[in-house]
Design an enzyme around this catalytic site. Structure first.
Site, PDB file in Angstrom:
ATOM      1  N   ASP A 241      11.850   8.559  -3.268  1.00 23.77           N
ATOM      2  CA  ASP A 241      11.918   7.345  -2.456  1.00 23.77           C
ATOM      3  C   ASP A 241      10.500   6.800  -2.306  1.00 23.77           C
ATOM      4  O   ASP A 241       9.524   7.502  -2.548  1.00 23.77           O
ATOM      5  CB  ASP A 241      12.515   7.672  -1.072  1.00 23.77           C
ATOM      6  CG  ASP A 241      12.584   6.451  -0.173  1.00 23.77           C
ATOM      7  OD1 ASP A 241      13.054   5.397  -0.637  1.00 23.77           O
ATOM      8  OD2 ASP A 241      12.121   6.511   0.986  1.00 23.77           O
ATOM      9  N   SER A 242      10.418   5.558  -1.816  1.00 23.91           N
ATOM     10  CA  SER A 242       9.106   4.978  -1.547  1.00 23.91           C
ATOM     11  C   SER A 242       8.404   5.707  -0.399  1.00 23.91           C
ATOM     12  O   SER A 242       7.200   5.563  -0.219  1.00 23.91           O
ATOM     13  CB  SER A 242       9.278   3.507  -1.175  1.00 23.91           C
ATOM     14  OG  SER A 242      10.187   3.394  -0.096  1.00 23.91           O
TER      15      SER A 242
ATOM     16  N   CYS B  50      15.770   5.386  -3.180  1.00 26.13           N
ATOM     17  CA  CYS B  50      15.277   4.098  -2.672  1.00 26.13           C
ATOM     18  C   CYS B  50      16.118   2.949  -3.238  1.00 26.13           C
ATOM     19  O   CYS B  50      16.261   2.819  -4.457  1.00 26.13           O
ATOM     20  CB  CYS B  50      13.826   3.952  -3.119  1.00 26.13           C
ATOM     21  SG  CYS B  50      13.058   2.415  -2.633  1.00 26.13           S
TER      22      CYS B  50
ATOM     23  N   GLU C 162      11.040   3.173  11.619  1.00 26.20           N
ATOM     24  CA  GLU C 162       9.869   4.064  11.494  1.00 26.20           C
ATOM     25  C   GLU C 162       9.135   4.222  12.818  1.00 26.20           C
ATOM     26  O   GLU C 162       8.466   5.221  13.042  1.00 26.20           O
ATOM     27  CB  GLU C 162       8.940   3.567  10.394  1.00 26.20           C
ATOM     28  CG  GLU C 162       9.655   3.668   9.052  1.00 26.20           C
ATOM     29  CD  GLU C 162       8.752   3.882   7.861  1.00 26.20           C
ATOM     30  OE1 GLU C 162       7.546   3.637   7.964  1.00 26.20           O
ATOM     31  OE2 GLU C 162       9.286   4.289   6.807  1.00 26.20           O
TER      32      GLU C 162
ATOM     33  N   CYS D 289      19.656  -0.054   2.260  1.00 27.35           N
ATOM     34  CA  CYS D 289      18.269   0.374   2.474  1.00 27.35           C
ATOM     35  C   CYS D 289      18.315   1.764   3.092  1.00 27.35           C
ATOM     36  O   CYS D 289      19.177   2.050   3.933  1.00 27.35           O
ATOM     37  CB  CYS D 289      17.561  -0.598   3.416  1.00 27.35           C
ATOM     38  SG  CYS D 289      15.893  -0.080   3.834  1.00 27.35           S
TER      39      CYS D 289
ATOM     40  N   HIS E  40      16.703   3.170   5.306  1.00 30.40           N
ATOM     41  CA  HIS E  40      16.502   3.320   6.753  1.00 30.40           C
ATOM     42  C   HIS E  40      17.711   2.901   7.593  1.00 30.40           C
ATOM     43  O   HIS E  40      17.840   3.292   8.739  1.00 30.40           O
ATOM     44  CB  HIS E  40      15.304   2.483   7.197  1.00 30.40           C
ATOM     45  CG  HIS E  40      13.984   2.991   6.702  1.00 30.40           C
ATOM     46  ND1 HIS E  40      13.715   3.166   5.367  1.00 30.40           N
ATOM     47  CD2 HIS E  40      12.867   3.365   7.368  1.00 30.40           C
ATOM     48  CE1 HIS E  40      12.472   3.616   5.233  1.00 30.40           C
ATOM     49  NE2 HIS E  40      11.943   3.745   6.432  1.00 30.40           N
TER      50      HIS E  40
HETATM   51  N1  DGL Z   1      13.148   2.838   0.660  1.00 36.54           N
HETATM   52  C1  DGL Z   1      13.205   1.399   0.731  1.00 36.54           C
HETATM   53  C2  DGL Z   1      14.630   0.941   0.339  1.00 36.54           C
HETATM   54  O1  DGL Z   1      15.604   1.674   0.451  1.00 36.54           O
HETATM   55  C3  DGL Z   1      12.834   0.894   2.122  1.00 36.54           C
HETATM   56  C4  DGL Z   1      11.358   1.044   2.437  1.00 36.54           C
HETATM   57  C5  DGL Z   1      10.451   0.260   1.495  1.00 36.54           C
HETATM   58  O2  DGL Z   1      10.389  -0.993   1.575  1.00 36.54           O
HETATM   59  O3  DGL Z   1       9.820   0.909   0.667  1.00 36.54           O
HETATM   60  O4  DGL Z   1      14.783  -0.172  -0.092  1.00 36.54           O
END
Ligand code: DGL
Length: 270
Positions: free
Chosen positions: A10-11, A73, A152, A184, A186
């Site tokens: 993931d990012s 991600c 976050e 997403c 989150h």
């Molecule tokens: N992990 C990213 C997503 O699911 C969210 C956070 C980011 O912008 O990197 O799109």
């Protein structure tokens, strides 16, 4: 049978929502998680940058001898899934198709809603796939950039979160969307509040759960599931601040991380 680990990336930290669901479904598999915490967020970056970052992580995980890659991600899945599939012979699973299939299945006459980062929504990846499955289904999509920082900052149950949801979701409510894809990493942490907002009338599709089911199916179909009977090992790599990651991970996993968390610095960051 294949006892090599599954690589998940993931990012940053949000992909732990996917990690958590995979762990729940596959308790004996070894899992390696990579969170690109030095370069998060991806959601506001360009297509080429997201593809380059994703390729670097996939190469790193391949060196860890993983048997499968899971792009946890949504942004990277939207923009880098097809390029990664051409770069590796490993099975690569993204979070989009499992979520889309689940949403279309229960959509009825629709419309279907999608919320995600700017890059995910702009890519049209969800919208295109929904239309490909059911061409007459109406799709409403909206970028919700404030939701990632709200999660976050641990403001999941705050007035700020309620105000942001009210601002982003009012059109979805007016148009009575039948299902809403939480596109997403989150957003599953805002499920309770989103459900409250829709008074339980809209079905929420959690890409994390759907992706975990797909991972299980692919492991079985390819006969590459682990034959271990003990609890699978967990290893974490992050590109910045393992301590900060370990701390906030508890919110995402609902428990502290079980394995070690290592720092992997990109050369350009040194
Ligand atoms: N992990 C990213 C997503 O699911 C969210 C956070 C980011 O912008 O990197 O799109």
């Amino acid at each position: 049978m294949d006892n090599r680990p599954i690589g998940i990336f993931d990012s940053g930290i949000g992909g732990l929502t996917v990690f958590k669901e995979i762990r729940a479904l596959l308790p004996n598999e070894d899992l390696i998680y990579f969170g690109d915490t030095a370069r998060v967020p991806y959601g506001s970056k360009s297509v080429q940058v997201i593809r380059n970052f994703s390729s670097e992580i996939a190469a790193f995980l391949s060196l860890q001898n993983v048997k499968m890659l899971v792009i946890a991600c949504n942004t990277a899945s939207a923009l880098a899934l097809s390029s990664l599939r051409t770069e590796t012979s490993l099975p690569v699973i993204g979070v989009i198709d499992p979520g889309v299939r689940a949403a279309v299945k229960i959509a009825g006459d629709g419309p279907v809603g999608v919320i995600g980062t700017r890059a995910t929504i702009k890519s049209g990846a969800y919208q295109d796939r929904i239309i490909r499955l059911r061409c007459n289904l109406k799709v409403l999509a909206r970028a919700c950039p404030l939701l990632v920082p709200i999660v976050e900052e641990n403001l999941m149950n705050s007035d700020i979160a309620r105000m942001a949801l009210n601002m982003y979701l009012s059109d979805f409510k007016k148009q009575e969307v039948s299902s809403l894809i939480l596109a997403c990493t989150h957003y599953p942490l805002l499920k309770t509040l989103i459900n409250e907002y829709f008074e339980g009338k809209t079905r929420l599709i959690d890409s994390a759960c759907e992706t975990a089911c797909e991972v299980k199916e692919v492991l079985h179909a390819r006969r590459i599931n682990s034959c271990a009977t003990s609890a699978g090992r967990e290893t974490f790599f992050v590109s910045d601040s393992p301590e900060a990651f370990s701390e906030i991970a508890t919110d995402f996993l609902g428990r502290p991380i079980a394995g070690e968390c290592f720092l992997h610095s990109w050369q350009s960051e040194n």
